[in-house]
Motif scaffolding. Structure first.
Motif, mmCIF file in Angstrom:
data_model
loop_
_atom_site.group_PDB
_atom_site.id
_atom_site.type_symbol
_atom_site.label_atom_id
_atom_site.label_comp_id
_atom_site.label_asym_id
_atom_site.label_seq_id
_atom_site.Cartn_x
_atom_site.Cartn_y
_atom_site.Cartn_z
ATOM 1 N N LEU A 1 7.132 6.765 -6.406
ATOM 2 C CA LEU A 1 7.668 5.605 -5.704
ATOM 3 C C LEU A 1 6.633 5.003 -4.753
ATOM 4 C CD1 LEU A 1 11.275 6.915 -4.934
ATOM 5 C CD2 LEU A 1 10.529 5.371 -6.776
ATOM 6 N N VAL A 2 5.691 5.817 -4.296
ATOM 7 C CA VAL A 2 4.597 5.308 -3.471
ATOM 8 C C VAL A 2 3.664 4.439 -4.317
ATOM 9 C CG1 VAL A 2 2.493 5.999 -2.253
ATOM 10 C CG2 VAL A 2 4.629 7.155 -1.745
ATOM 11 N N ALA A 3 3.446 4.880 -5.558
ATOM 12 C CA ALA A 3 2.487 4.177 -6.418
ATOM 13 C C ALA A 3 3.058 2.904 -7.032
ATOM 14 C CB ALA A 3 2.021 5.118 -7.534
ATOM 15 N N LYS A 4 4.366 2.831 -7.194
ATOM 16 C CA LYS A 4 4.972 1.716 -7.938
ATOM 17 C C LYS A 4 4.602 0.369 -7.312
ATOM 18 C CE LYS A 4 9.439 0.031 -9.620
ATOM 19 N NZ LYS A 4 8.870 -0.313 -10.938
ATOM 20 N N ASP A 5 3.931 -0.452 -8.110
ATOM 21 C CA ASP A 5 3.537 -1.823 -7.728
ATOM 22 C C ASP A 5 2.576 -1.869 -6.538
ATOM 23 O OD1 ASP A 5 5.199 -2.816 -9.750
ATOM 24 O OD2 ASP A 5 6.931 -2.862 -8.413
ATOM 25 N N ALA A 6 1.910 -0.764 -6.230
ATOM 26 C CA ALA A 6 0.999 -0.738 -5.082
ATOM 27 C C ALA A 6 -0.359 -1.324 -5.455
ATOM 28 C CB ALA A 6 0.819 0.690 -4.582
ATOM 29 N N ALA A 7 -0.944 -2.042 -4.509
ATOM 30 C CA ALA A 7 -2.300 -2.570 -4.688
ATOM 31 C C ALA A 7 -3.344 -1.501 -4.396
ATOM 32 C CB ALA A 7 -2.518 -3.773 -3.783
ATOM 33 N N GLY A 8 -2.914 -0.395 -3.834
ATOM 34 C CA GLY A 8 -3.827 0.701 -3.545
ATOM 35 C C GLY A 8 -3.075 1.879 -2.956
ATOM 36 N N LEU A 9 -3.588 3.083 -3.217
ATOM 37 C CA LEU A 9 -3.058 4.304 -2.617
ATOM 38 C C LEU A 9 -4.055 4.812 -1.580
ATOM 39 C CD1 LEU A 9 -1.716 6.199 -5.779
ATOM 40 C CD2 LEU A 9 -0.491 4.646 -4.248
ATOM 41 N N VAL A 10 -3.539 5.279 -0.453
ATOM 42 C CA VAL A 10 -4.388 5.788 0.620
ATOM 43 C C VAL A 10 -3.961 7.216 0.917
ATOM 44 C CG1 VAL A 10 -5.286 5.384 2.930
ATOM 45 C CG2 VAL A 10 -4.467 3.443 1.572
ATOM 46 N N LEU A 11 -4.830 8.183 0.626
ATOM 47 C CA LEU A 11 -4.529 9.592 0.889
ATOM 48 C C LEU A 11 -4.990 9.918 2.304
ATOM 49 C CD1 LEU A 11 -5.029 12.558 -1.555
ATOM 50 C CD2 LEU A 11 -5.483 12.798 0.879
ATOM 51 N N LEU B 1 0.842 -1.197 0.000
ATOM 52 C CA LEU B 1 0.000 0.000 0.000
ATOM 53 C C LEU B 1 0.875 1.245 0.000
ATOM 54 C CD1 LEU B 1 -2.655 -1.022 2.681
ATOM 55 C CD2 LEU B 1 -2.917 -1.099 0.192
ATOM 56 N N GLY B 2 0.468 2.239 -0.760
ATOM 57 C CA GLY B 2 1.160 3.518 -0.781
ATOM 58 C C GLY B 2 0.372 4.560 -0.005
ATOM 59 N N LEU B 3 1.031 5.251 0.916
ATOM 60 C CA LEU B 3 0.370 6.254 1.748
ATOM 61 C C LEU B 3 0.780 7.650 1.302
ATOM 62 C CD1 LEU B 3 0.950 4.621 5.272
ATOM 63 C CD2 LEU B 3 -0.845 4.133 3.580
ATOM 64 N N LEU B 4 -0.201 8.479 1.025
ATOM 65 C CA LEU B 4 0.045 9.870 0.659
ATOM 66 C C LEU B 4 -0.327 10.752 1.848
ATOM 67 C CD1 LEU B 4 -1.395 9.852 -2.966
ATOM 68 C CD2 LEU B 4 1.008 10.132 -2.317
#
Length: 428
Positions: A369-379, A312-315
Motif C-alpha cells: 500500500l506504500v508503493a501503490k501509485d507512488a512516485a518514489g519510495l524512501v527507506l 511518496l511512500g515511506l518505509l
C-alpha cells in the motif's frame, strides 16, 4: 553469592521496567512503582506497553514466581533494601534536563523508605544530581547509569559490557554492587560525578561518530567513492571499530538528542567551549535537509523540482529498527519537511501502531500500500525485513520505480534487477 535484595524501582518506563524485570530474573524481589494506574494495571497482567524482545517473557515469569510486583503506592517501598530511581529526564529549558519528576520522587522517598535503604540513580541526570539528592534525602546516593539499547535492552542488562557504580559511601557501593551478582562484566567503581558524566559522554561520542559518517557519505558522493567500502576499511581498525559507522537520515531517539543538549548546556555552564559536539549537532540538523534534497532530486530529476502533490511512500518511521519508539525520530522529521513541500505521504513500519501521531503521514498495514501509485519510495528505518520485501511487485505497483535508501540497507544490484532506480547515501 550474596543474599538477594528487596528492591524498589520507581518508574515503570523503558529503563525502569527493563531493570525491574531483569533484576527479578537475577533472583531479587522487586516492587515497581509508577504513578500511572492504567499502566500498572496492565503490567500486573503482564501486558507490556513497549516493544522490547524478551521483556514480556521476563515480566510474565517473574510475576508468576512472585518475584515482581507493580503498584502505584510508594508506601510499598518502606522495607526495601535499595531503591532505583528510573524517572524520565526530558529536555527542559535551555537544553538542560527537566528533573521535575525526579525531584518529586525524592520528596516522596524522603518520608517513605527506611534509614538503611540505599538510593540508586539510574536516570540520566546532570553532574551533581547524586550529591544534591544525598543532601535532600540525608543519606548516601549512588549513581549507576544505564547503557541499554532500545531493541536490545534485556540482552544489554543481562550481558552488559560494563557496570558503572559511582559512590562515596562504601556500604552504599557494596549494596549497589550486589544488585548485579551473577553478571560477568567489568565493574568501574568511581565517584558519582564521574559516573553521571560518563553516561552523557558515551552518548555524545556516539552522536559525534554518526554525524562524522553522514558528512563522510556526502564527501564520498562528491568524489565518486563508496562509503560502504570506506567505512568497511575504517571499521577493521580496532581503534575505530565498525559500530555507528553506517550513514543514515540523522541520529534521534530518546537519548542522543537529549543527552547532547544536556552535555552542551553543562559545558557552557562550566565555561567550556565544546565546539566539536556543537558542530555534530549542527551537522545532524543539516543531514535532514540533505536527505530531503536527495529525495527531491531522485523523484523529480531536479535539485529544485517541486514535490507539491507528489505521492511518496515511506518505509520505516521509528528512530531505529527493533523498537516502536517515535521520539525525535529523524524519519518523522524528514516526513515533516517533505509534507511542508506539498508531498503526499503514506508510511509503513512494522513497529508502529495505528494510534500513533504521525503528523502528515497516512499509516498503512502493508508495504504494497506504500508503493501503490507512488512516485518514489524512501527507506528511513533499517528494519531487516525490508530486505525481504517483494521488490518486483512493489516496482509494478509504483508509478515510478524509484527508491531512496537512507540506510544503505538494500543491495543496489537486486533493486535494479527488480526494476527500481536506486539511490543510496554515499554510494557511487
Amino acid at each position: 553469592m550474596r543474599e538477594r535484595l528487596r528492591v524498589g524501582v520507581v518508574g515503570a518506563g523503558y529503563v525502569g521496567l527493563t531493570s525491574a524485570a531483569c533484576l527479578a530474573e537475577l533472583g531479587h524481589t522487586i516492587t515497581c512503582v509508577d504513578v500511572d494506574a492504567e499502566k500498572v494495571g496492565r503490567l500486573r497482567e503482564a501486558e507490556i506497553p513497549i516493544h522490547e524482545p524478551g521483556l514480556p517473557e521476563l515480566v510474565g515469569n517473574s510475576l508468576a514466581a512472585g518475584r515482581l510486583a507493580f503498584t502505584t503506592e510508594h508506601a510499598a517501598l518502606r522495607d526495601v533494601d535499595v531503591v532505583l530511581l528510573c524517572l524520565p529526564t526530558p529536555t527542559g529549558q535551555a537544553g538542560t534536563a527537566d528533573l521535575s519528576a525526579f525531584d518529586l520522587a525524592l520528596t516522596t522517598l524522603r518520608d517513605t523508605v527506611s534509614p538503611h535503604c540505599v538510593v540508586v540513580i539510574k536516570s540520566t541526570v546532570p553532574v551533581g544530581t547524586a550529591e544534591r539528592a544525598a543532601a535532600a534525602l540525608g543519606r548516601p546516593v549512588v549513581s549507576n547509569p544505564e547503557f541499554l539499547r532500545e531493541g536490545h535492552a534485556v540482552h544489554d542488562f543481562l550481558h552488559p559490557d560494563r557496570i558503572v557504580i559511582g559512590a562515596c559511601d562504601e556500604r552504599a557501593r557494596e549494596v549497589a554492587d550486589a544488585l548485579y551478582d551473577g553478571l560477568d562484566a567489568p565493574r568501574l567503581h568511581t565517584d558519582p560525578a564521574s559516573a553521571e558524566l560518563a553516561k552523557y559522554a558515551s552518548n555524545a561520542f556516539l552522536a559525534l561518530k554518526v554525524s562524522y559518517v553522514n558528512e563522510l557519505a556526502e564527501l564520498c558522493e562528491r568524489l565518486g567513492a563508496d562509503v560502504t567500502d570506506v567505512t568497511g576499511t575504517m571499521g577493521l581498525d580496532e581503534r575505530i571499530g565498525s559500530a555507528f559507522l553506517s550513514p543514515g537520515p540523522g541520529w534521534g531517539g530518546s537519548c542522543l538528542p537529549k543527552d547532547t543538549r544536556a552535555l552542551l548546556h553543562a559545558a557552557a555552564e562550566a565555561g567550556v567551549d565544546f565546539t566539536v559536539l556543537a558542530d555534530a549537532v549542527t551537522a545532524n540538523a543539516r543531514q535532514l535537509d540533505r536527505v530531503v534534497a536527495k529525495v527531491r532530486q531522485a523523484v523529480t530529476g531536479s535539485d529544485d523540482g517541486s514535490l507539491s502533490g507528489v505521492r511518496l511512500g515511506l518505509l520505516g518511521l521509528t528512530f531505529k529498527a527493533g523498537t516502536d519508539d517515535l521520539r525525535e525520530s529523524p524519519a518523522l522529521a524528514i516526513a515533516a519537511r517533505l509534507a511542508a513541500e506539498g508531498a503526499q505521504l503514506t508510511g509503513y513500519d512494522p513497529g508502529v501502531r495505528r494510534a500513533a501521531d504521525l503528523g502528515e503521514v497516512q499509516l498503512v498495514d502493508e508495504p504494497s500500500l506504500v508503493a501503490k501509485d507512488a512516485a518514489g519510495l524512501v527507506l528511513l528505518t533499517e528494519w531487516p525485513e525490508f530486505r525481504e520485501l517483494d521488490w518486483p511487485q512493489l516496482a509494478q505497483l509504483a508509478e515510478r520505480a524509484t527508491v531512496v535508501d537512507c540506510r544503505n540497507l538494500l543491495e543496489p544490484g537486486e533493486l535494479a534487477q527488480a526494476g527500481f532506480t536506486y539511490f543510496g547515501l554515499g554510494r557511487c
